[in-house]
Motif scaffolding. Structure first.
Motif, PDB file in Angstrom:
ATOM      1  N   GLY A 108      17.402  28.503  48.152  1.00  0.00           N
ATOM      2  CA  GLY A 108      16.024  28.096  47.917  1.00  0.00           C
ATOM      3  C   GLY A 108      15.915  26.826  47.102  1.00  0.00           C
ATOM      4  O   GLY A 108      14.942  26.081  47.205  1.00  0.00           O
ATOM      5  N   CYS A 109      16.933  26.551  46.282  1.00  0.00           N
ATOM      6  CA  CYS A 109      16.930  25.340  45.462  1.00  0.00           C
ATOM      7  C   CYS A 109      17.443  24.129  46.225  1.00  0.00           C
ATOM      8  O   CYS A 109      17.426  23.014  45.701  1.00  0.00           O
ATOM      9  N   GLY A 110      17.926  24.345  47.467  1.00  0.00           N
ATOM     10  CA  GLY A 110      18.397  23.242  48.290  1.00  0.00           C
ATOM     11  C   GLY A 110      19.898  23.074  48.338  1.00  0.00           C
ATOM     12  O   GLY A 110      20.410  22.315  49.156  1.00  0.00           O
ATOM     13  N   ALA A 111      20.623  23.778  47.479  1.00  0.00           N
ATOM     14  CA  ALA A 111      22.081  23.652  47.447  1.00  0.00           C
ATOM     15  C   ALA A 111      22.721  24.510  48.537  1.00  0.00           C
ATOM     16  O   ALA A 111      22.161  25.532  48.943  1.00  0.00           O
ATOM     17  N   PRO A 112      23.892  24.115  49.024  1.00  0.00           N
ATOM     18  CA  PRO A 112      24.620  24.977  49.961  1.00  0.00           C
ATOM     19  C   PRO A 112      24.919  26.325  49.317  1.00  0.00           C
ATOM     20  O   PRO A 112      25.189  26.414  48.121  1.00  0.00           O
ATOM     21  N   VAL A 113      24.848  27.385  50.119  1.00  0.00           N
ATOM     22  CA  VAL A 113      25.133  28.729  49.620  1.00  0.00           C
ATOM     23  C   VAL A 113      26.069  29.404  50.605  1.00  0.00           C
ATOM     24  O   VAL A 113      25.957  29.220  51.817  1.00  0.00           O
ATOM     25  N   PHE A 114      26.995  30.200  50.072  1.00  0.00           N
ATOM     26  CA  PHE A 114      28.066  30.745  50.885  1.00  0.00           C
ATOM     27  C   PHE A 114      27.961  32.268  50.985  1.00  0.00           C
ATOM     28  O   PHE A 114      27.993  32.954  49.960  1.00  0.00           O
ATOM     29  N   PRO A 115      27.825  32.817  52.190  1.00  0.00           N
ATOM     30  CA  PRO A 115      27.753  34.275  52.354  1.00  0.00           C
ATOM     31  C   PRO A 115      29.047  34.943  51.895  1.00  0.00           C
ATOM     32  O   PRO A 115      30.146  34.481  52.205  1.00  0.00           O
ATOM     33  N   LEU A 116      28.898  36.047  51.151  1.00  0.00           N
ATOM     34  CA  LEU A 116      30.040  36.796  50.640  1.00  0.00           C
ATOM     35  C   LEU A 116      29.790  38.283  50.812  1.00  0.00           C
ATOM     36  O   LEU A 116      28.642  38.720  50.892  1.00  0.00           O
ATOM     37  N   THR A 117      30.851  39.072  50.823  1.00  0.00           N
ATOM     38  CA  THR A 117      30.688  40.514  50.744  1.00  0.00           C
ATOM     39  C   THR A 117      30.365  40.884  49.300  1.00  0.00           C
ATOM     40  O   THR A 117      30.640  40.120  48.362  1.00  0.00           O
ATOM     41  N   LEU A 118      29.789  42.067  49.094  1.00  0.00           N
ATOM     42  CA  LEU A 118      29.525  42.518  47.730  1.00  0.00           C
ATOM     43  C   LEU A 118      30.834  42.697  46.953  1.00  0.00           C
ATOM     44  O   LEU A 118      30.898  42.401  45.761  1.00  0.00           O
ATOM     45  N   THR A 119      31.873  43.150  47.648  1.00  0.00           N
ATOM     46  CA  THR A 119      33.165  43.299  46.985  1.00  0.00           C
ATOM     47  C   THR A 119      33.684  41.942  46.524  1.00  0.00           C
ATOM     48  O   THR A 119      34.175  41.799  45.391  1.00  0.00           O
ATOM     49  N   GLY A 120      33.572  40.947  47.388  1.00  0.00           N
ATOM     50  CA  GLY A 120      34.018  39.616  47.014  1.00  0.00           C
ATOM     51  C   GLY A 120      33.217  39.044  45.865  1.00  0.00           C
ATOM     52  O   GLY A 120      33.769  38.405  44.956  1.00  0.00           O
ATOM     53  N   LEU A 121      31.908  39.275  45.887  1.00  0.00           N
ATOM     54  CA  LEU A 121      31.048  38.779  44.824  1.00  0.00           C
ATOM     55  C   LEU A 121      31.415  39.437  43.492  1.00  0.00           C
ATOM     56  O   LEU A 121      31.521  38.753  42.458  1.00  0.00           O
ATOM     57  N   ALA A 122      31.611  40.750  43.509  1.00  0.00           N
ATOM     58  CA  ALA A 122      32.008  41.452  42.283  1.00  0.00           C
ATOM     59  C   ALA A 122      33.365  40.958  41.799  1.00  0.00           C
ATOM     60  O   ALA A 122      33.574  40.763  40.591  1.00  0.00           O
ATOM     61  N   ARG A 123      34.286  40.738  42.727  1.00  0.00           N
ATOM     62  CA  ARG A 123      35.609  40.227  42.359  1.00  0.00           C
ATOM     63  C   ARG A 123      35.496  38.847  41.702  1.00  0.00           C
ATOM     64  O   ARG A 123      36.179  38.546  40.727  1.00  0.00           O
ATOM     65  N   GLY A 124      34.612  38.025  42.244  1.00  0.00           N
ATOM     66  CA  GLY A 124      34.426  36.693  41.688  1.00  0.00           C
ATOM     67  C   GLY A 124      33.876  36.728  40.274  1.00  0.00           C
ATOM     68  O   GLY A 124      34.351  35.996  39.387  1.00  0.00           O
ATOM     69  N   ILE A 125      32.872  37.571  40.039  1.00  0.00           N
ATOM     70  CA  ILE A 125      32.303  37.688  38.694  1.00  0.00           C
ATOM     71  C   ILE A 125      33.324  38.267  37.727  1.00  0.00           C
ATOM     72  O   ILE A 125      33.432  37.819  36.572  1.00  0.00           O
ATOM     73  N   ALA A 126      34.102  39.250  38.191  1.00  0.00           N
ATOM     74  CA  ALA A 126      35.143  39.814  37.334  1.00  0.00           C
ATOM     75  C   ALA A 126      36.146  38.733  36.939  1.00  0.00           C
ATOM     76  O   ALA A 126      36.627  38.702  35.802  1.00  0.00           O
ATOM     77  N   GLY A 127      36.432  37.815  37.862  1.00  0.00           N
ATOM     78  CA  GLY A 127      37.347  36.730  37.563  1.00  0.00           C
ATOM     79  C   GLY A 127      36.802  35.779  36.516  1.00  0.00           C
ATOM     80  O   GLY A 127      37.539  35.283  35.662  1.00  0.00           O
ATOM     81  N   VAL A 128      35.498  35.528  36.570  1.00  0.00           N
ATOM     82  CA  VAL A 128      34.878  34.642  35.588  1.00  0.00           C
ATOM     83  C   VAL A 128      34.917  35.271  34.201  1.00  0.00           C
ATOM     84  O   VAL A 128      35.341  34.641  33.225  1.00  0.00           O
ATOM     85  N   VAL A 129      34.458  36.520  34.096  1.00  0.00           N
ATOM     86  CA  VAL A 129      34.373  37.154  32.771  1.00  0.00           C
ATOM     87  C   VAL A 129      35.737  37.579  32.232  1.00  0.00           C
ATOM     88  O   VAL A 129      35.857  37.959  31.066  1.00  0.00           O
ATOM     89  N   ALA A 130      36.776  37.497  33.065  1.00  0.00           N
ATOM     90  CA  ALA A 130      38.131  37.766  32.579  1.00  0.00           C
ATOM     91  C   ALA A 130      38.587  36.688  31.603  1.00  0.00           C
ATOM     92  O   ALA A 130      39.519  36.901  30.829  1.00  0.00           O
ATOM     93  N   ARG A 131      37.928  35.511  31.650  1.00  0.00           N
ATOM     94  CA  ARG A 131      38.194  34.425  30.706  1.00  0.00           C
ATOM     95  C   ARG A 131      39.664  34.002  30.748  1.00  0.00           C
ATOM     96  O   ARG A 131      40.275  33.709  29.729  1.00  0.00           O
ATOM     97  N   ALA A 132      40.239  33.924  31.962  1.00  0.00           N
ATOM     98  CA  ALA A 132      41.655  33.633  32.100  1.00  0.00           C
ATOM     99  C   ALA A 132      41.981  32.148  31.978  1.00  0.00           C
ATOM    100  O   ALA A 132      43.150  31.784  31.865  1.00  0.00           O
ATOM    101  N   ASP A 133      40.976  31.289  32.024  1.00  0.00           N
ATOM    102  CA  ASP A 133      41.204  29.861  31.873  1.00  0.00           C
ATOM    103  C   ASP A 133      40.123  29.292  30.964  1.00  0.00           C
ATOM    104  O   ASP A 133      39.126  29.958  30.659  1.00  0.00           O
ATOM    105  N   ALA A 134      40.313  28.048  30.541  1.00  0.00           N
ATOM    106  CA  ALA A 134      39.412  27.456  29.552  1.00  0.00           C
ATOM    107  C   ALA A 134      37.991  27.339  30.070  1.00  0.00           C
ATOM    108  O   ALA A 134      37.029  27.552  29.314  1.00  0.00           O
ATOM    109  N   ASP A 135      37.823  27.013  31.353  1.00  0.00           N
ATOM    110  CA  ASP A 135      36.476  26.813  31.891  1.00  0.00           C
ATOM    111  C   ASP A 135      35.693  28.117  31.973  1.00  0.00           C
ATOM    112  O   ASP A 135      34.535  28.184  31.555  1.00  0.00           O
TER     113      ASP A 135
END
Length: 245
Positions: A108-135
């Motif tokens: 809706g904001c105009g940016a490209p958006v990528f379809p994902l499964t719910l499992t993939g989306l949850a896996r992605g968020i888990a990867g972010v909050v794992a804080r495994a890298d500086a970013d």
């Protein structure tokens, strides 16, 4: 925080987005997101009209423009799916979700958006909050330290972060993700696209897996849960049904 926010568009949110733009010699007209009224009702009532800064994704667009400036990429075409920025976003999404992006839509904001499964989306968020890298660590820490910026004072994501220390982020069409820093994450999609069930559903799943307490869930819902009114008084409540699993 605004680089990952769906913010309420308050004066404070707009001021930060403006500062992000000015830090890289950009102006509001450079934003590729459409003009909009703020989510925050009080702010919307006093607004002169829709503007790009008030759009809930203005911080993300300001951050994308900043990334283009830092990397020397063309700034006018930053929303094109083949732009180096969007290709980097796509690669990052695939890395965190462990899924291959075959299709591309338009948010809706105009940016490209990528379809994902719910499992993939949850896996992605888990990867972010794992804080495994500086970013990812910097992003997670910033959201936990400044939860009002991600959503808005008194709004569901902000209250969830404040009361439970859970990374919480809504998405369009009834999407909700939550993750415990260093722990698990859940992703929810409400079929009718509404937002009112997302917080309860995600928190219930975390509770059933022993990651948050029932008292904690009740506290968040008491502060943010949508009332079911009849004649101006509460006549019902939104509850988790048997289909939630």
């Amino acid at each position: 925080v605004l680089s990952t926010a769906s913010h309420a568009g308050t004066a404070a949110h707009q001021a930060i987005a403006q500062h992000m733009l000015e830090s890289f010699d950009h102006v509001e007209a450079d934003l590729g997101c459409p003009p909009d009224l703020p989510f925050d009702r009080a702010t919307a009532r006093t607004a002169d009209g829709p503007r790009r800064l008030a759009m809930n994704c203005s911080g993300k667009h300001a951050a994308m423009l900043a990334a283009c400036r830092v990397n020397g990429w063309d700034e006018r075409s930053y929303l094109d799916v083949d732009h180096p920025l969007q290709q980097r976003v796509r690669t990052t999404v695939e890395e965190y979700t462990a899924e291959t992006v075959d299709l591309v839509g338009t948010d809706g904001c105009g940016a490209p958006v990528f379809p994902l499964t719910l499992t993939g989306l949850a896996r992605g968020i888990a990867g972010v909050v794992a804080r495994a890298d500086a970013d990812s660590a910097a992003l997670t820490d910033a959201v936990l330290a400044h939860p009002w910026a991600l959503d808005g004072v008194g709004r569901a994501n902000t209250v969830t972060i404040e009361q439970l220390g859970v990374f919480a982020k809504l998405g369009a069409e009834g999407v909700m993700v939550m993750g415990l820093p260093g722990g698990a994450a859940v992703a929810v999609k409400t079929l009718d696209g509404a937002q009112r069930a997302g917080t309860l559903a995600a928190l219930t799943l975390l509770q059933r897996n022993g990651l948050v307490t029932a008292e904690g869930v009740a506290g968040v819902m008491a502060a943010t849960g949508e009332q079911v009114l009849g004649g101006g008084v509460p006549v019902g409540a939104v509850r988790a049904g048997a289909g939630l699993r």
